[in-house]
Design a protein around this motif. Structure first.
Motif, PDB file in Angstrom:
ATOM      1  N   LEU A   8       0.837  -1.208   0.000  1.00  0.00           N
ATOM      2  CA  LEU A   8       0.000   0.000   0.000  1.00  0.00           C
ATOM      3  C   LEU A   8       0.869   1.255   0.000  1.00  0.00           C
ATOM      4  O   LEU A   8       0.604   2.198  -0.748  1.00  0.00           O
ATOM      5  CB  LEU A   8      -0.939   0.004   1.207  1.00  0.00           C
ATOM      6  N   LEU A   9       1.907   1.260   0.809  1.00  0.00           N
ATOM      7  CA  LEU A   9       2.819   2.410   0.835  1.00  0.00           C
ATOM      8  C   LEU A   9       3.510   2.598  -0.511  1.00  0.00           C
ATOM      9  O   LEU A   9       3.654   3.729  -0.984  1.00  0.00           O
ATOM     10  CB  LEU A   9       3.851   2.241   1.945  1.00  0.00           C
ATOM     11  N   ILE A  10       3.932   1.518  -1.124  1.00  0.00           N
ATOM     12  CA  ILE A  10       4.564   1.602  -2.441  1.00  0.00           C
ATOM     13  C   ILE A  10       3.570   2.150  -3.462  1.00  0.00           C
ATOM     14  O   ILE A  10       3.915   2.990  -4.288  1.00  0.00           O
ATOM     15  CB  ILE A  10       5.118   0.230  -2.874  1.00  0.00           C
ATOM     16  N   PHE A  11       2.323   1.675  -3.390  1.00  0.00           N
ATOM     17  CA  PHE A  11       1.293   2.168  -4.307  1.00  0.00           C
ATOM     18  C   PHE A  11       1.073   3.671  -4.128  1.00  0.00           C
ATOM     19  O   PHE A  11       1.016   4.421  -5.100  1.00  0.00           O
ATOM     20  CB  PHE A  11      -0.015   1.415  -4.095  1.00  0.00           C
ATOM     21  N   VAL A  12       0.970   4.117  -2.887  1.00  0.00           N
ATOM     22  CA  VAL A  12       0.744   5.545  -2.616  1.00  0.00           C
ATOM     23  C   VAL A  12       1.933   6.362  -3.117  1.00  0.00           C
ATOM     24  O   VAL A  12       1.757   7.416  -3.734  1.00  0.00           O
ATOM     25  CB  VAL A  12       0.493   5.783  -1.108  1.00  0.00           C
ATOM     26  N   LEU A  13       3.138   5.863  -2.893  1.00  0.00           N
ATOM     27  CA  LEU A  13       4.327   6.553  -3.380  1.00  0.00           C
ATOM     28  C   LEU A  13       4.303   6.639  -4.902  1.00  0.00           C
ATOM     29  O   LEU A  13       4.528   7.692  -5.482  1.00  0.00           O
ATOM     30  CB  LEU A  13       5.588   5.825  -2.909  1.00  0.00           C
ATOM     31  N   TRP A  14       4.029   5.515  -5.554  1.00  0.00           N
ATOM     32  CA  TRP A  14       4.002   5.483  -7.019  1.00  0.00           C
ATOM     33  C   TRP A  14       2.915   6.402  -7.569  1.00  0.00           C
ATOM     34  O   TRP A  14       3.118   7.123  -8.525  1.00  0.00           O
ATOM     35  CB  TRP A  14       3.797   4.057  -7.503  1.00  0.00           C
ATOM     36  N   LYS A  15       1.750   6.376  -6.940  1.00  0.00           N
ATOM     37  CA  LYS A  15       0.632   7.194  -7.396  1.00  0.00           C
ATOM     38  C   LYS A  15       0.965   8.681  -7.320  1.00  0.00           C
ATOM     39  O   LYS A  15       0.513   9.468  -8.146  1.00  0.00           O
ATOM     40  CB  LYS A  15      -0.591   6.874  -6.531  1.00  0.00           C
ATOM     41  N   ASN A  16       1.770   9.066  -6.351  1.00  0.00           N
ATOM     42  CA  ASN A  16       2.095  10.475  -6.135  1.00  0.00           C
ATOM     43  C   ASN A  16       3.528  10.821  -6.508  1.00  0.00           C
ATOM     44  O   ASN A  16       4.042  11.851  -6.084  1.00  0.00           O
ATOM     45  CB  ASN A  16       1.837  10.839  -4.669  1.00  0.00           C
ATOM     46  N   ILE A  17       4.152   9.992  -7.305  1.00  0.00           N
ATOM     47  CA  ILE A  17       5.571  10.192  -7.609  1.00  0.00           C
ATOM     48  C   ILE A  17       5.835  11.525  -8.307  1.00  0.00           C
ATOM     49  O   ILE A  17       6.874  12.134  -8.124  1.00  0.00           O
ATOM     50  CB  ILE A  17       6.140   9.011  -8.416  1.00  0.00           C
ATOM     51  N   HIS A  18       4.865  11.994  -9.075  1.00  0.00           N
ATOM     52  CA  HIS A  18       5.044  13.268  -9.770  1.00  0.00           C
ATOM     53  C   HIS A  18       5.138  14.455  -8.807  1.00  0.00           C
ATOM     54  O   HIS A  18       5.545  15.544  -9.197  1.00  0.00           O
ATOM     55  CB  HIS A  18       3.913  13.477 -10.779  1.00  0.00           C
ATOM     56  N   LEU A  19       4.767  14.256  -7.548  1.00  0.00           N
ATOM     57  CA  LEU A  19       4.832  15.327  -6.555  1.00  0.00           C
ATOM     58  C   LEU A  19       6.162  15.353  -5.809  1.00  0.00           C
ATOM     59  O   LEU A  19       6.449  16.301  -5.081  1.00  0.00           O
ATOM     60  CB  LEU A  19       3.697  15.158  -5.534  1.00  0.00           C
ATOM     61  N   LEU A  20       6.971  14.322  -5.986  1.00  0.00           N
ATOM     62  CA  LEU A  20       8.236  14.216  -5.263  1.00  0.00           C
ATOM     63  C   LEU A  20       9.332  15.039  -5.940  1.00  0.00           C
ATOM     64  O   LEU A  20       9.255  15.321  -7.135  1.00  0.00           O
ATOM     65  CB  LEU A  20       8.675  12.750  -5.197  1.00  0.00           C
ATOM     66  N   PRO A  21      10.379  15.381  -5.198  1.00  0.00           N
ATOM     67  CA  PRO A  21      11.517  16.077  -5.815  1.00  0.00           C
ATOM     68  C   PRO A  21      12.157  15.201  -6.897  1.00  0.00           C
ATOM     69  O   PRO A  21      12.172  13.966  -6.794  1.00  0.00           O
ATOM     70  CB  PRO A  21      12.487  16.284  -4.646  1.00  0.00           C
ATOM     71  N   ARG A  22      12.679  15.834  -7.909  1.00  0.00           N
ATOM     72  CA  ARG A  22      13.266  15.136  -9.062  1.00  0.00           C
ATOM     73  C   ARG A  22      14.316  14.105  -8.650  1.00  0.00           C
ATOM     74  O   ARG A  22      14.394  13.026  -9.211  1.00  0.00           O
ATOM     75  CB  ARG A  22      13.858  16.145 -10.028  1.00  0.00           C
ATOM     76  N   GLU A  23      15.144  14.424  -7.660  1.00  0.00           N
ATOM     77  CA  GLU A  23      16.189  13.505  -7.209  1.00  0.00           C
ATOM     78  C   GLU A  23      15.596  12.193  -6.702  1.00  0.00           C
ATOM     79  O   GLU A  23      16.113  11.116  -6.983  1.00  0.00           O
ATOM     80  CB  GLU A  23      17.042  14.147  -6.107  1.00  0.00           C
TER      81      GLU A  23
END
Length: 127
Positions: A8-23
């Protein structure tokens, strides 16, 4: 239970990856790329042959993937499906065909699950 939480955490991270810093996105991309290469090399004769002279552990940044060959439809057409399919998990249930609008028709396998069919379509539409 723990595996479900991690997934679930991986899914949430993947779903919102565009919001994370480029690095962080690039670190994620490198990790996922390495997993895919390892899986393909381990489970597919074709990918094993393509990647046998490349050390994926040396991929530290996304630009390092330039060492890997560009895959196109012609590579698959020259080999039987058994050589490029990873049959350990993804047992194909039927064959699909492209229309040949790029000049040469192409066959690919898919499962009966509509999500898999859609994913296969999205993956192969630009070959």
């Amino acid at each position: 239970m723990i595996k479900k939480i991690v997934n679930l955490l991986i899914f949430v991270l993947w779903k919102n990856i565009h919001l994370l810093p480029r690095e962080l996105v690039e670190i994620w991309q490198v990790l996922e790329f390495k997993k895919i290469v390892q899986h393909a090399s381990k489970n597919s004769i074709l990918y094993f042959d393509l990647y046998k002279n490349i050390d994926s552990s040396k991929v530290k940044k996304i630009v390092d993937i330039e060492a890997f060959p560009i895959i196109n439809k012609k590579i698959f057409i020259g080999h039987p499906a058994e050589e490029y399919l990873c049959l350990d998990k993804y047992r194909p249930s039927y064959r699909n065909h492209t229309s040949g609008s790029t000049g040469e028709p192409f066959s690919f396998f898919s499962t009966r699950d509509w999500r898999s069919q859609y994913h296969t379509f999205l993956t192969l539409r630009f070959l």
